[in-house]
Design an enzyme around this catalytic site. Structure first.
Site, PDB file in Angstrom:
ATOM      1  N   LEU A  65       0.822  -1.207   0.000  1.00 55.67           N
ATOM      2  CA  LEU A  65       0.000   0.000   0.000  1.00 55.67           C
ATOM      3  C   LEU A  65       0.862   1.264   0.000  1.00 55.67           C
ATOM      4  O   LEU A  65       2.051   1.216   0.325  1.00 55.67           O
ATOM      5  CB  LEU A  65      -0.929  -0.029   1.215  1.00 55.67           C
ATOM      6  CG  LEU A  65      -1.874  -1.248   1.247  1.00 55.67           C
ATOM      7  CD1 LEU A  65      -2.503  -1.407   2.617  1.00 55.67           C
ATOM      8  CD2 LEU A  65      -2.935  -1.112   0.166  1.00 55.67           C
ATOM      9  N   PRO A  66       0.275   2.422  -0.369  1.00 59.73           N
ATOM     10  CA  PRO A  66       1.070   3.637  -0.581  1.00 59.73           C
ATOM     11  C   PRO A  66       1.739   4.238   0.649  1.00 59.73           C
ATOM     12  O   PRO A  66       2.859   4.732   0.561  1.00 59.73           O
ATOM     13  CB  PRO A  66       0.042   4.625  -1.160  1.00 59.73           C
ATOM     14  CG  PRO A  66      -1.057   3.785  -1.712  1.00 59.73           C
ATOM     15  CD  PRO A  66      -1.124   2.598  -0.807  1.00 59.73           C
ATOM     16  N   THR A  94       6.269   0.417   1.995  1.00 63.92           N
ATOM     17  CA  THR A  94       7.325   1.210   2.619  1.00 63.92           C
ATOM     18  C   THR A  94       6.640   2.318   3.407  1.00 63.92           C
ATOM     19  O   THR A  94       6.040   3.227   2.824  1.00 63.92           O
ATOM     20  CB  THR A  94       8.263   1.811   1.569  1.00 63.92           C
ATOM     21  OG1 THR A  94       8.956   0.756   0.897  1.00 63.92           O
ATOM     22  CG2 THR A  94       9.292   2.723   2.230  1.00 63.92           C
ATOM     23  N   LYS A 169      15.022  -0.367   5.209  1.00 69.42           N
ATOM     24  CA  LYS A 169      14.637   0.169   3.902  1.00 69.42           C
ATOM     25  C   LYS A 169      14.911   1.671   3.811  1.00 69.42           C
ATOM     26  O   LYS A 169      15.493   2.145   2.828  1.00 69.42           O
ATOM     27  CB  LYS A 169      13.158  -0.106   3.644  1.00 69.42           C
ATOM     28  CG  LYS A 169      12.552   0.585   2.408  1.00 69.42           C
ATOM     29  CD  LYS A 169      13.164   0.067   1.115  1.00 69.42           C
ATOM     30  CE  LYS A 169      12.665   0.864  -0.090  1.00 69.42           C
ATOM     31  NZ  LYS A 169      11.252   0.573  -0.414  1.00 69.42           N
ATOM     32  N   LYS A 244       9.545  10.458  -1.097  1.00 67.08           N
ATOM     33  CA  LYS A 244       8.779   9.884   0.011  1.00 67.08           C
ATOM     34  C   LYS A 244       9.698   9.134   0.974  1.00 67.08           C
ATOM     35  O   LYS A 244       9.620   9.307   2.199  1.00 67.08           O
ATOM     36  CB  LYS A 244       7.718   8.930  -0.535  1.00 67.08           C
ATOM     37  CG  LYS A 244       7.048   8.059   0.536  1.00 67.08           C
ATOM     38  CD  LYS A 244       6.327   6.871  -0.074  1.00 67.08           C
ATOM     39  CE  LYS A 244       5.954   5.849   0.983  1.00 67.08           C
ATOM     40  NZ  LYS A 244       5.356   4.619   0.408  1.00 67.08           N
TER      41      LYS A 244
END
Length: 302
Positions: A65-66, A94, A169, A244
């Site tokens: 998901l975003p 992420t 990450k 992001k």
């Protein structure tokens, strides 16, 4: 084979779900986008009418998901109530470390085993099943998640406890963003000093300045292996997504009290590039801004 619910079929999730179906899993997929769901069905998944329907009787639930708010909403409103307690939960989005830890705490309290397993590799790796997964969670969770993740990636690494996958990450992508910006600056400087880009690549790729951003993902067209630079900076890893990830890294650094000046500078550079209209371009396209050849898209007149 196991029944897997897959929620989130965007550029990354679509390829990941397809690889699970190819491996023989019964993939029940859901996405708010009907075209994305249709593509998943064409590639071997079964369509679910809702996230809850996808989770019913699932032996594993994978989400892609975003952002953190979407992950928290889907798990708290749907997954934790609709999936069997025996299902292993894998969030491959992420997101920020705090949300990842909070959702995993909720899942554990509800009787589930859950891992955060963000990916590195981009769209091509998602399609080709060559992603790298950084997994946070218990030893039990990692052991249960690993066979599923191995069908979508080339490397599955246990980073530590809950939230550790997300931490790994954002640290990795902060390093990537900073090194790509430095690589772009270096090529621009080399050209302005009269060096041929290919000659400079041949030198630096075998010298102490070598990095993945140079040798595997060179931002200069026609130099090194084929990269998005050879396709007008289309495809690859969008600059908006790099921004992001850098924003997530800066938020985590502030919370942890870590001094990250290079990460902060990279965030500022990518914010400028995105503001200039480069958000959909590959992140290596920032070289066009650094050498002053990037301009905002022309305004259209009615």
């Amino acid at each position: 084979m196991a029944k897997i619910a897959f929620i989130g079929l965007g550029n990354m999730g679509g390829g990941m779900a397809a690889n699970l179906a190819k491996a023989g899993y019964q993939v029940r997929a859901f996405d708010l986008s009907q075209p994305a769901l249709d593509r998943a069905v064409e590639r071997g998944a079964a369509a679910a009418k809702s996230a809850a329907a996808a989770c019913k009787d699932a032996e594993a639930v994978v989400t892609m998901l975003p952002a953190g708010k979407h992950v928290a909403e889907v798990y708290r409103s749907t997954v934790l109530s609709a999936a069997p307690k025996t299902a292993i939960l894998l969030d491959c989005s992420t997101i920020d470390v705090a949300t990842a830890k909070a959702v995993e705490t909720d899942a554990q309290a509800a009787g589930f085993t859950m891992v955060d397993a963000p990916v590195s590799g981009g769209i091509a790796a998602a399609e080709g099943g060559t992603l790298t997964f950084m997994v946070g969670g218990s030893d039990e969770g990692f052991a249960r998640a690993r066979p599923i993740l191995e069908n979508m990636g080339k490397a599955v690494i246990h980073a530590g406890g809950p939230g550790s996958g997300q931490a790994a990450k954002i640290c990795n992508n902060m390093l990537l963003g900073a090194t790509m910006a430095a690589t772009c600056e270096t090529f621009v400087l080399a050209q302005k000093l009269g060096l041929d880009p290919q000659v400079f690549f041949d030198i630096a790729s075998k010298a102490s300045g070598q990095s993945w951003s140079m040798t595997s993902y060179c931002p200069v067209p026609g130099v090194g292996p084929d990269t998005p630079a050879d396709r007008g900076y289309e495809g690859g890893f969008a600059a908006a997504l790099m921004l992001k990830d850098l924003q997530l890294a800066m938020a985590a650094a502030q919370e942890a009290g870590a001094y990250t000046p290079m990460g902060g500078e990279a965030e500022e550079l990518y914010r400028r590039f995105v503001d200039l209209g480069g958000g959909t371009k590959d992140f290596s396209g920032i070289i066009k801004m650094i050498d002053d050849s990037w301009a905002p898209p022309a305004e259209t007149k009615e």
